[in-house]
Enzyme design. Structure first.
Site, PDB file in Angstrom:
ATOM      1  N   LYS A   1      16.751   5.134 -21.950  1.00  0.00           N
ATOM      2  CA  LYS A   1      15.457   5.189 -21.264  1.00  0.00           C
ATOM      3  C   LYS A   1      15.491   6.217 -20.140  1.00  0.00           C
ATOM      4  CE  LYS A   1      14.506   2.018 -17.947  1.00  0.00           C
ATOM      5  NZ  LYS A   1      14.093   2.651 -16.668  1.00  0.00           N
ATOM      6  N   ASN A   2      16.557   6.185 -19.349  1.00  0.00           N
ATOM      7  CA  ASN A   2      16.592   7.057 -18.174  1.00  0.00           C
ATOM      8  C   ASN A   2      16.815   8.527 -18.521  1.00  0.00           C
ATOM      9  OD1 ASN A   2      16.064   4.894 -16.598  1.00  0.00           O
ATOM     10  ND2 ASN A   2      18.100   4.744 -15.682  1.00  0.00           N
TER      11      ASN A   2
ATOM     12  N   ASP B   1      22.899   0.160 -11.973  1.00  0.00           N
ATOM     13  CA  ASP B   1      22.139  -0.494 -13.044  1.00  0.00           C
ATOM     14  C   ASP B   1      22.975  -1.494 -13.848  1.00  0.00           C
ATOM     15  OD1 ASP B   1      19.873   0.849 -12.293  1.00  0.00           O
ATOM     16  OD2 ASP B   1      19.893   2.284 -13.940  1.00  0.00           O
TER      17      ASP B   1
ATOM     18  N   ARG C   1       7.747   4.072 -11.309  1.00  0.00           N
ATOM     19  CA  ARG C   1       8.010   5.112 -10.314  1.00  0.00           C
ATOM     20  C   ARG C   1       8.431   6.434 -10.934  1.00  0.00           C
ATOM     21  NH1 ARG C   1       9.508   4.995  -5.431  1.00  0.00           N
ATOM     22  NH2 ARG C   1      11.107   6.416  -6.146  1.00  0.00           N
TER      23      ARG C   1
ATOM     24  N   CYS D   1       8.821  -1.127  -3.831  1.00  0.00           N
ATOM     25  CA  CYS D   1       9.137  -1.675  -5.143  1.00  0.00           C
ATOM     26  C   CYS D   1      10.158  -2.764  -4.955  1.00  0.00           C
ATOM     27  CB  CYS D   1       9.598  -0.562  -6.074  1.00  0.00           C
ATOM     28  SG  CYS D   1      11.273  -0.619  -6.598  1.00  0.00           S
TER      29      CYS D   1
ATOM     30  N   ILE E   1      23.735   1.797  -3.422  1.00  0.00           N
ATOM     31  CA  ILE E   1      22.651   2.711  -3.805  1.00  0.00           C
ATOM     32  C   ILE E   1      21.286   2.198  -3.337  1.00  0.00           C
ATOM     33  CG2 ILE E   1      21.535   3.957  -5.709  1.00  0.00           C
ATOM     34  CD1 ILE E   1      24.450   4.750  -5.401  1.00  0.00           C
TER      35      ILE E   1
ATOM     36  N   ASP F   1      10.965  11.398  -0.658  1.00  0.00           N
ATOM     37  CA  ASP F   1      11.111  12.536   0.267  1.00  0.00           C
ATOM     38  C   ASP F   1      12.027  13.635  -0.276  1.00  0.00           C
ATOM     39  OD1 ASP F   1      13.018  10.442   0.577  1.00  0.00           O
ATOM     40  OD2 ASP F   1      13.811  11.435   2.360  1.00  0.00           O
ATOM     41  N   LEU F   2      13.075  13.273  -1.020  1.00  0.00           N
ATOM     42  CA  LEU F   2      14.017  14.282  -1.516  1.00  0.00           C
ATOM     43  C   LEU F   2      13.362  15.156  -2.590  1.00  0.00           C
ATOM     44  CD1 LEU F   2      17.158  11.966  -1.801  1.00  0.00           C
ATOM     45  CD2 LEU F   2      16.651  13.595   0.024  1.00  0.00           C
TER      46      LEU F   2
ATOM     47  N   ARG G   1      12.560   2.910  -1.837  1.00  0.00           N
ATOM     48  CA  ARG G   1      12.623   4.005  -2.798  1.00  0.00           C
ATOM     49  C   ARG G   1      11.630   5.131  -2.509  1.00  0.00           C
ATOM     50  NH1 ARG G   1      13.621   1.574  -8.780  1.00  0.00           N
ATOM     51  NH2 ARG G   1      14.811   3.456  -9.069  1.00  0.00           N
ATOM     52  N   PRO G   2      11.841   5.874  -1.440  1.00  0.00           N
ATOM     53  CA  PRO G   2      10.941   6.974  -1.101  1.00  0.00           C
ATOM     54  C   PRO G   2      11.105   8.156  -2.064  1.00  0.00           C
ATOM     55  CG  PRO G   2      12.822   6.931   0.388  1.00  0.00           C
ATOM     56  CD  PRO G   2      12.967   5.751  -0.516  1.00  0.00           C
TER      57      PRO G   2
ATOM     58  N   ARG H   1      10.738  -3.534 -20.336  1.00  0.00           N
ATOM     59  CA  ARG H   1      10.669  -2.168 -19.813  1.00  0.00           C
ATOM     60  C   ARG H   1      11.920  -1.377 -20.188  1.00  0.00           C
ATOM     61  NH1 ARG H   1      10.539  -1.776 -13.898  1.00  0.00           N
ATOM     62  NH2 ARG H   1      10.942   0.325 -14.575  1.00  0.00           N
TER      63      ARG H   1
HETATM   64  C1  UD1 Z   1      17.409   6.507 -11.265  1.00  0.00           C
HETATM   65  C2  UD1 Z   1      17.313   5.549 -12.436  1.00  0.00           C
HETATM   66  C3  UD1 Z   1      17.590   4.119 -11.979  1.00  0.00           C
HETATM   67  C4  UD1 Z   1      18.937   4.061 -11.250  1.00  0.00           C
HETATM   68  C5  UD1 Z   1      19.018   5.111 -10.146  1.00  0.00           C
HETATM   69  C6  UD1 Z   1      20.378   5.176  -9.506  1.00  0.00           C
HETATM   70  C7  UD1 Z   1      15.654   6.610 -13.827  1.00  0.00           C
HETATM   71  C8  UD1 Z   1      14.282   6.595 -14.387  1.00  0.00           C
HETATM   72  N1  UD1 Z   1      15.969   5.615 -12.985  1.00  0.00           N
HETATM   73  O1  UD1 Z   1      16.393   6.117 -10.339  1.00  0.00           O
HETATM   74  O2  UD1 Z   1      17.610   3.265 -13.123  1.00  0.00           O
HETATM   75  O3  UD1 Z   1      19.103   2.771 -10.694  1.00  0.00           O
HETATM   76  O4  UD1 Z   1      18.709   6.415 -10.673  1.00  0.00           O
HETATM   77  O5  UD1 Z   1      21.356   5.438 -10.449  1.00  0.00           O
HETATM   78  O6  UD1 Z   1      16.465   7.460 -14.144  1.00  0.00           O
HETATM   79  N2  UD1 Z   1      16.107   8.188  -2.442  1.00  0.00           N
HETATM   80  C9  UD1 Z   1      15.566   8.665  -1.270  1.00  0.00           C
HETATM   81  N3  UD1 Z   1      14.613   9.640  -1.354  1.00  0.00           N
HETATM   82  C10 UD1 Z   1      14.203  10.174  -2.537  1.00  0.00           C
HETATM   83  C11 UD1 Z   1      14.771   9.686  -3.731  1.00  0.00           C
HETATM   84  C12 UD1 Z   1      15.731   8.691  -3.644  1.00  0.00           C
HETATM   85  O7  UD1 Z   1      15.910   8.214  -0.190  1.00  0.00           O
HETATM   86  O8  UD1 Z   1      13.337  11.059  -2.541  1.00  0.00           O
HETATM   87  C13 UD1 Z   1      17.136   7.129  -2.383  1.00  0.00           C
HETATM   88  C14 UD1 Z   1      16.742   5.871  -3.141  1.00  0.00           C
HETATM   89  O9  UD1 Z   1      15.947   5.020  -2.353  1.00  0.00           O
HETATM   90  C15 UD1 Z   1      18.096   5.294  -3.453  1.00  0.00           C
HETATM   91  C16 UD1 Z   1      18.969   6.519  -3.691  1.00  0.00           C
HETATM   92  O10 UD1 Z   1      18.284   7.599  -3.049  1.00  0.00           O
HETATM   93  O11 UD1 Z   1      18.591   4.572  -2.358  1.00  0.00           O
HETATM   94  C17 UD1 Z   1      19.209   6.879  -5.127  1.00  0.00           C
HETATM   95  O12 UD1 Z   1      17.987   6.924  -5.818  1.00  0.00           O
HETATM   96  P1  UD1 Z   1      17.736   7.872  -7.082  1.00  0.00           P
HETATM   97  O13 UD1 Z   1      19.033   8.365  -7.582  1.00  0.00           O
HETATM   98  O14 UD1 Z   1      16.689   8.854  -6.727  1.00  0.00           O
HETATM   99  O15 UD1 Z   1      17.146   6.854  -8.118  1.00  0.00           O
HETATM  100  P2  UD1 Z   1      15.978   7.117  -9.159  1.00  0.00           P
HETATM  101  O16 UD1 Z   1      16.025   8.499  -9.655  1.00  0.00           O
HETATM  102  O17 UD1 Z   1      14.696   6.582  -8.615  1.00  0.00           O
END
Ligand code: UD1
Length: 428
Positions: free
Chosen positions: A22-23, A315, A101, A125, A337, A133-134, A130-131, A407
């Protein structure tokens, strides 16, 4: 909403086909926006999240055709053809982003191709704030202007994106994917520093390369992309779902069964397999996948800490906790995480698990036996951890709010019952 009813205590034996990830599939689908030619994905899993993204892409003007079985080696994977000949709309609406998301993954491709994209700002969520910003800082580094308007993030680059250096202060899978896609159509060279290294990133880079992109370093923390003026169509097979594979590996272990996980790849699960090995689970690589059973007798309490790839995946944290709930001795499970990713703890406790949470760590003291109970979960991996607990528990477990399970897990009850589990879905 459907419920899943499980009578625990039966060892799982047989073969389970691991579906497409899925991811990996979600960013690969978003990549279709980068070209006006057809992108064909094979081995696509049949999941609610895939349908949600398909709906979003269709709103944006993508023509989609989903065909029957296209999975490798007997899995039920499907074939999806996507053609974004003309982008009709550049906005991802609240209704769809709220559901999932990962919808934010369309932002990079939209700005890169159309010079304009907007997505509803995802709200909070179940597993933390889960922002995004990055994602936004990365697009800004490529020259996009970002504005928040009435709950929507709007990114503009009327003259196209320009390659540059994007340094991620924190590793993010989604932000790496978004910027990787955007950089393919930016002018000049882009370097992503502190990029995520997950196998899903490598899969995306392979697909983008097949579409004409020039990418080096995917799978390492430093990725270089030489931007192209256009990309073309391609056909790509989605990699096997390492999280589904890891989940069924734990299902074999928790029931003291013996499963052959066909299609699973050990190199995508190294750290989880190492931890499972310490806990007393024997995993053997075969020429078709992974064979999983207990090494001898009861499992041993073993610590685990979630980390970005190649570390132990967040996960699989909830599933590992279910496994440790019946192990001999204690296990300290630390989540680094996501904040607030222990919602399964009170539900596991209702089944007799002994777990104490201290901040980001959970101390699990193994008990002899779990007992069935009505339970409910608020996120995908928490749901499946309760299924695992139910498979091992004495008596009946009823899992409510199955929506979350659907999902991310395809035909979970069919796959498990084919291996001897007493599990059925009760439609509401
Ligand atoms: C993806 C996976 C999810 C998995 C996660 C971590 C998909 C669709 N989902 O989620 O199943 O649990 O990777 O392996 O692939 N963060 C920020 N700012 C941002 C983005 C992220 O602070 O702009 C933080 C998040 O809150 C979190 C961390 O960075 O604490 C890692 O998140 P991220 O790797 O971005 O997870 P996703 O891509 O949302």
């Amino acid at each position: 909403m459907d419920r899943i009813v499980i009578r625990g205590g039966r060892p799982l034996e047989g073969e389970i086909y691991v579906g497409g990830a899925k991811n990996a599939a979600l960013p690969l689908m978003a990549a279709c926006l980068l070209t006006d030619e057809t992108l064909t994905l094979t081995n696509l899993p049949h999941l609610a999240d895939i349908s949600t993204l398909a709906k979003l892409l269709s709103t944006l003007g993508v023509e989609l055709h989903m065909n029957g079985n296209g999975g490798a080696g007997g899995s039920s994977g499907r074939v999806l053809e996507m053609t974004a000949g003309r982008i009709a709309d550049t906005c991802a609406p609240y209704d769809l982003v709220r559901k999932m998301r990962a919808s934010v993954l369309v932002l990079g491709p939209l700005v890169a191709r159309e010079g304009l994209g907007s997505v509803s700002l995802p709200g909070g969520c179940a597993i933390g704030t889960r922002p995004i910003d990055l994602h936004l800082a990365g697009l800004e580094a490529l020259g996009a202007e970002i504005e928040l308007k009435e709950g929507y993030i709007e990114a503009r680059a009327p003259n196209g994106l320009t390659g540059g250096e994007v340094v991620f202060p924190k590793v993010s899978v989604g932000a790496t994917e978004n910027i990787l896609m955007a950089a393919c159509l930016a002018s000049g060279e882009t370097r992503l520093v502190n990029a995520a290294r997950e196998p899903e990133i490598v899969d995306l880079a392979n697909c983008l390369t097949a579409m004409g992109a020039e990418i080096e370093g995917a799978g390492t923390a430093s990725i270089t992309v030489r931007g192209q003026s256009r990309l073309h169509g391609a056909r790509h097979e989605v990699i096997a779902d390492r999280i589904e594979a890891g989940t069924y590996a734990m299902a074999a272990a928790i029931t003291d069964g013996d499963l052959h996980l066909v299609g699973a790849r050990g190199e995508h699960l190294r750290s989880a397999l190492e931890v499972l090995g310490q806990a007393g689970v024997a995993v053997t690589e075969t020429n078709r996948g992974l064979q999983v059973r207990r090494a001898n007798g009861r499992l041993q309490g073993t610590d685990a800490m979630t980390e970005a790839f190649p570390g132990f995946p967040t996960d699989l944290q909830a599933q590992f906790m279910a496994l440790m709930a019946t192990a001999q001795g204690a296990a300290m499970i630390t989540e680094t995480i996501f904040e607030n990713r222990f919602m399964h703890v009170p539900e596991l406790a209702r089944m007799g698990a002994n777990v104490t949470v201290h901040g980001a760590s959970a101390l699990v003291r193994g008990v002899e036996r779990l007992t069935g109970a009505p339970v409910m979960a608020t996120d995908l991996r928490a749901s499946v951890s309760l299924v695992l607990a139910g498979l091992a528990a004495e008596g009946e477990t009823v899992l409510n709010r199955v929506y979350h399970l659907d999902r991310g897990y395809e035909r979970v009850e069919d796959k498990l019952s084919a291996c001897g589990a007493d599990i059925r879905r009760v439609p509401e």
